[in-house]
Design a protein around this motif. Structure first.
Motif, PDB file in Angstrom:
ATOM      1  N   GLN A 126       4.204  13.351   2.189  1.00 13.55           N
ATOM      2  CA  GLN A 126       4.207  12.642   0.907  1.00 13.55           C
ATOM      3  C   GLN A 126       2.994  13.067   0.095  1.00 13.55           C
ATOM      4  OE1 GLN A 126       5.028   8.353   1.042  1.00 13.55           O
ATOM      5  NE2 GLN A 126       3.307   7.992  -0.354  1.00 13.55           N
ATOM      6  N   ALA A 127       3.201  13.238  -1.210  1.00 14.25           N
ATOM      7  CA  ALA A 127       2.121  13.658  -2.109  1.00 14.25           C
ATOM      8  C   ALA A 127       2.109  12.768  -3.336  1.00 14.25           C
ATOM      9  CB  ALA A 127       2.279  15.120  -2.516  1.00 14.25           C
ATOM     10  N   GLY A 128       0.929  12.618  -3.920  1.00 11.95           N
ATOM     11  CA  GLY A 128       0.794  11.839  -5.147  1.00 11.95           C
ATOM     12  C   GLY A 128      -0.288  12.415  -6.032  1.00 11.95           C
ATOM     13  N   TYR A 129      -0.062  12.316  -7.348  1.00 11.04           N
ATOM     14  CA  TYR A 129      -1.063  12.787  -8.309  1.00 11.04           C
ATOM     15  C   TYR A 129      -1.182  11.776  -9.442  1.00 11.04           C
ATOM     16  CZ  TYR A 129      -3.822  15.631 -11.451  1.00 11.04           C
ATOM     17  OH  TYR A 129      -4.838  16.088 -12.255  1.00 11.04           O
ATOM     18  N   LYS A 130      -2.410  11.316  -9.710  1.00  9.65           N
ATOM     19  CA  LYS A 130      -2.672  10.384 -10.797  1.00  9.65           C
ATOM     20  C   LYS A 130      -2.912  11.161 -12.088  1.00  9.65           C
ATOM     21  CE  LYS A 130      -4.608   6.892  -7.715  1.00  9.65           C
ATOM     22  NZ  LYS A 130      -5.796   6.078  -7.343  1.00  9.65           N
ATOM     23  N   LEU A 131      -2.136  10.802 -13.125  1.00 16.72           N
ATOM     24  CA  LEU A 131      -2.218  11.543 -14.373  1.00 16.72           C
ATOM     25  C   LEU A 131      -3.556  11.391 -15.068  1.00 16.72           C
ATOM     26  CD1 LEU A 131       1.349  10.937 -15.859  1.00 16.72           C
ATOM     27  CD2 LEU A 131       0.526  12.805 -14.417  1.00 16.72           C
ATOM     28  N   ALA A 132      -4.376  10.434 -14.647  1.00 11.48           N
ATOM     29  CA  ALA A 132      -5.721  10.312 -15.212  1.00 11.48           C
ATOM     30  C   ALA A 132      -6.549  11.564 -14.960  1.00 11.48           C
ATOM     31  CB  ALA A 132      -6.424   9.090 -14.626  1.00 11.48           C
TER      32      ALA A 132
ATOM     33  N   VAL B 182       4.687  10.443  -7.563  1.00 10.37           N
ATOM     34  CA  VAL B 182       4.759  10.535  -6.107  1.00 10.37           C
ATOM     35  C   VAL B 182       6.055  11.222  -5.704  1.00 10.37           C
ATOM     36  CG1 VAL B 182       3.330   8.505  -5.691  1.00 10.37           C
ATOM     37  CG2 VAL B 182       5.794   8.226  -5.963  1.00 10.37           C
ATOM     38  N   SER B 183       6.018  11.835  -4.541  1.00 10.97           N
ATOM     39  CA  SER B 183       7.228  12.460  -3.982  1.00 10.97           C
ATOM     40  C   SER B 183       7.099  12.476  -2.463  1.00 10.97           C
ATOM     41  CB  SER B 183       7.419  13.882  -4.514  1.00 10.97           C
ATOM     42  OG  SER B 183       6.329  14.708  -4.128  1.00 10.97           O
TER      43      SER B 183
ATOM     44  N   LEU C 177       0.819  -1.210   0.000  1.00 12.01           N
ATOM     45  CA  LEU C 177       0.000   0.000   0.000  1.00 12.01           C
ATOM     46  C   LEU C 177       0.851   1.258   0.000  1.00 12.01           C
ATOM     47  CD1 LEU C 177      -2.745  -1.058   2.583  1.00 12.01           C
ATOM     48  CD2 LEU C 177      -2.926  -1.005   0.091  1.00 12.01           C
ATOM     49  N   ASN C 178       2.106   1.124   0.403  1.00 11.42           N
ATOM     50  CA  ASN C 178       3.008   2.265   0.376  1.00 11.42           C
ATOM     51  C   ASN C 178       3.430   2.525  -1.063  1.00 11.42           C
ATOM     52  OD1 ASN C 178       4.778   4.291   1.028  1.00 11.42           O
ATOM     53  ND2 ASN C 178       6.403   2.909   1.688  1.00 11.42           N
ATOM     54  N   LYS C 179       3.262   3.725  -1.540  1.00 13.37           N
ATOM     55  CA  LYS C 179       3.545   4.041  -2.937  1.00 13.37           C
ATOM     56  C   LYS C 179       5.005   4.351  -3.199  1.00 13.37           C
ATOM     57  CE  LYS C 179      -1.177   5.664  -3.545  1.00 13.37           C
ATOM     58  NZ  LYS C 179      -2.083   6.806  -3.848  1.00 13.37           N
ATOM     59  N   ILE C 180       5.816   4.330  -2.143  1.00 12.88           N
ATOM     60  CA  ILE C 180       7.265   4.486  -2.262  1.00 12.88           C
ATOM     61  C   ILE C 180       7.897   3.250  -1.636  1.00 12.88           C
ATOM     62  CG2 ILE C 180       9.248   5.846  -1.478  1.00 12.88           C
ATOM     63  CD1 ILE C 180       7.548   8.326  -1.789  1.00 12.88           C
ATOM     64  N   PRO C 181       8.887   2.627  -2.289  1.00 12.42           N
ATOM     65  CA  PRO C 181       9.366   1.313  -1.853  1.00 12.42           C
ATOM     66  C   PRO C 181       9.863   1.211  -0.427  1.00 12.42           C
ATOM     67  CG  PRO C 181      10.108   1.758  -4.082  1.00 12.42           C
ATOM     68  CD  PRO C 181       9.473   3.014  -3.587  1.00 12.42           C
ATOM     69  N   ASP C 182      10.378   2.271   0.158  1.00 10.20           N
ATOM     70  CA  ASP C 182      10.880   2.149   1.525  1.00 10.20           C
ATOM     71  C   ASP C 182      10.077   3.030   2.481  1.00 10.20           C
ATOM     72  OD1 ASP C 182      11.792   4.572   0.633  1.00 10.20           O
ATOM     73  OD2 ASP C 182      13.899   4.016   0.622  1.00 10.20           O
TER      74      ASP C 182
ATOM     75  N   ILE D 129      15.063  13.423   0.090  1.00  4.63           N
ATOM     76  CA  ILE D 129      14.046  13.814  -0.882  1.00  4.63           C
ATOM     77  C   ILE D 129      13.884  12.671  -1.876  1.00  4.63           C
ATOM     78  CG2 ILE D 129      13.382  15.441  -2.688  1.00  4.63           C
ATOM     79  CD1 ILE D 129      15.012  17.562  -1.246  1.00  4.63           C
ATOM     80  N   THR D 130      12.646  12.278  -2.105  1.00  6.68           N
ATOM     81  CA  THR D 130      12.355  11.150  -2.995  1.00  6.68           C
ATOM     82  C   THR D 130      11.378  11.592  -4.070  1.00  6.68           C
ATOM     83  OG1 THR D 130      12.659   9.577  -1.173  1.00  6.68           O
ATOM     84  CG2 THR D 130      11.492   8.786  -3.122  1.00  6.68           C
ATOM     85  N   ALA D 131      11.663  11.198  -5.309  1.00  8.91           N
ATOM     86  CA  ALA D 131      10.752  11.449  -6.425  1.00  8.91           C
ATOM     87  C   ALA D 131      10.593  10.152  -7.201  1.00  8.91           C
ATOM     88  CB  ALA D 131      11.273  12.560  -7.324  1.00  8.91           C
ATOM     89  N   GLY D 132       9.364   9.819  -7.562  1.00 12.37           N
ATOM     90  CA  GLY D 132       9.164   8.555  -8.250  1.00 12.37           C
ATOM     91  C   GLY D 132       7.809   8.453  -8.912  1.00 12.37           C
ATOM     92  N   PHE D 133       7.444   7.228  -9.256  1.00 11.39           N
ATOM     93  CA  PHE D 133       6.192   6.971  -9.956  1.00 11.39           C
ATOM     94  C   PHE D 133       5.650   5.614  -9.537  1.00 11.39           C
ATOM     95  CE2 PHE D 133       9.369   4.787 -12.426  1.00 11.39           C
ATOM     96  CZ  PHE D 133       8.726   3.622 -12.841  1.00 11.39           C
ATOM     97  N   VAL D 134       4.361   5.432  -9.818  1.00 10.71           N
ATOM     98  CA  VAL D 134       3.696   4.142  -9.672  1.00 10.71           C
ATOM     99  C   VAL D 134       2.949   3.885 -10.970  1.00 10.71           C
ATOM    100  CG1 VAL D 134       2.036   2.758  -8.378  1.00 10.71           C
ATOM    101  CG2 VAL D 134       3.396   4.487  -7.191  1.00 10.71           C
TER     102      VAL D 134
END
Length: 447
Positions: A367-373, A388-389, A215-220, A405-410
């Protein structure tokens, strides 16, 4: 002769008058009036024809309605006959004792056993180190429902790692480590109170209960979560109370647990053990710890909501029972539309020690996330991506400070199969500094 002459004279006069008056009468009805009258008569003929057609259609519909009513009455009679036969068969079956008794509620509850969980596989590389694949985690959760009020749940973590010696150097081969994450019994006392007992997931913040694993959108995990215990052996009361009719609610929990302990029994700094004291022997110190959480949830429309919570725990940690460990956590989460969310926690702890007085390890994350849909682009692959970041920081108050600082995607291959990737910029200084920047990709599956 006189009479005949008189009659002929009158007749002649009438003819003269007829000839004279005829043009005057004809002049009173013009061609336009005649045409209008003719058109009126034609329209009336058409309307009469239409009315006759409508009358015929009404008669046909009436006949169809009568046929439909007859069919429904026939079906109703057949249904009543079937119902009567079924009731008679049920009564007859009830009088017959089965050769093998029907299982009781306790036996039939075996069908209420479920296994859920998650598994993750990672590939990553830290600066200055070799890249590697890793089975990050296999975490099954077993759920058992004995009846409507009694539940049991247990979670495990299964990891694969290289064998090492006492110094941490490779020693050949590999080993599988199985650890119990939690195991708790839940009793639903009523709609607003649930009694929990066992090795419980502690409600310090919301991360451990809602965002761990796949459920965590960032691996760690956020760095500052290392300042808190994930679970504890004890008992808890928890529940949710609705507020009004707008969807607001108040969640609460209050618990007692063994609490943390000391790795060497003393109260020296650096000896705090948040994961020990599980009760396989008498309590390692004099008193258990107490804690709880209260949270307010407010939705103002679908997919738009805010949640605020405060939680904490306090109790002794050294064997002598003289030194307190306490923690306070503020958590918040906001959802704006189905596409954007932001959440975070601030954690502050107080550790009384024998050698350094009271130290204050602390940290936090957002932590923030935005779905491109949310852009409504007609791009199937892009619409399945969430950006996600996260920013997180921790200060152990023993000389080491770390910011990341982490930047990534799901990428959502499905609702439960996720491909995640991120790059982490790490700035750590002090005697327990962490390795530098790294990137991680992970395939996560929830089941």
């Amino acid at each position: 002769m006189k009479i005949s002459s008189f009659i002929l004279g009158v007749a002649a006069a009438a003819c003269v008058l007829g000839v004279a008056l005829t043009p005057r009468v004809a002049a009173m009805i013009s061609d336009e009036d005649f045409t209008a009258l003719k058109s009126m008569v034609t329209n009336q003929d058409q309307r009469i024809g239409q009315l006759e057609k409508l009358h015929e259609q009404d008669q046909q519909m009436h006949q169809q309605d009568q046929q439909t009513i007859q069919q429904l009455q026939q079906q109703l009679g057949e249904t009543q006959t079937l119902a009567t036969n079924a009731a008679q068969k049920a009564d007859a079956a009830a009088r017959i004792q089965p050769v093998h008794p029907v299982p009781s509620g306790a036996m039939s509850a075996l069908h209420n056993f479920t296994m859920v969980g998650d598994a993750e596989v990672q590939f990553g590389k830290s600066q200055g180190q070799h890249s590697t694949f890793a089975l990050a985690d296999f975490a099954p959760i077993f759920l058992f429902r004995a009846n409507d009020n009694v539940l049991f749940e247990a979670g495990f973590d299964v990891t694969l790692q290289n064998n090492t010696d006492s110094s941490g150097n490779p020693n050949g081969g590999s080993s599988t480590v199985v650890s119990l994450s939690f195991a708790q019994l839940d009793y639903l006392l009523n709609d607003y109170v649930t009694v929990v007992a066992g090795d419980m997931v502690l409600p310090l913040g919301t991360y451990s209960e809602r965002a761990a694993g796949w459920l965590n959108k960032i691996p760690d995990d956020p760095l500052s979560r290392d300042l808190l215990p994930g679970s504890g052996v004890g008992a808890q009361l928890r529940g949710v109370v609705p507020i009004g009719q707008s969807g607001q609610s108040l969640a609460y929990s209050i618990y007692g647990a063994n609490g943390p302990s000391s790795t060497d029994g003393t109260g020296h700094s650096g000896m705090l053990d948040l994961g020990g004291n599980v009760g396989d022997s008498p309590n390692l110190h004099s008193d258990p710890s107490g804690g709880g959480r209260i949270g307010w949830f407010y939705p103002w429309k679908a997919h738009y909501d805010i949640e605020l919570g405060v939680s904490g725990q306090s109790g002794v940690w050294d064997n002598a029972g003289k030194r307190l460990w306490s923690a306070a956590v503020l958590d918040a989460a906001v959802h704006i539309s189905p596409y954007f969310e932001v959440k975070g926690e601030y954690i502050n702890t107080w550790v009384q020690t024998d050698d350094m007085g009271t130290i204050h390890p602390n940290g936090g994350w957002v932590q923030a996330g935005y779905k491109l849909a949310g852009f409504n682009w007609d791009l199937p692959v892009v619409n399945d991506i969430e950006l996600v970041s996260r920013f997180d920081a921790m200060n152990d108050n023993l000389g080491t400070k770390t910011d990341r600082i982490t930047a990534g995607f799901v990428y959502y291959l499905s609702n439960t199969l996720l491909f995640e990737g991120d790059y982490e910029w790490l700035h750590s200084r002090g005697p327990a500094a962490l390795p530098s920047n790294e990137f991680v990709v992970q395939l996560s599956y929830g089941f």
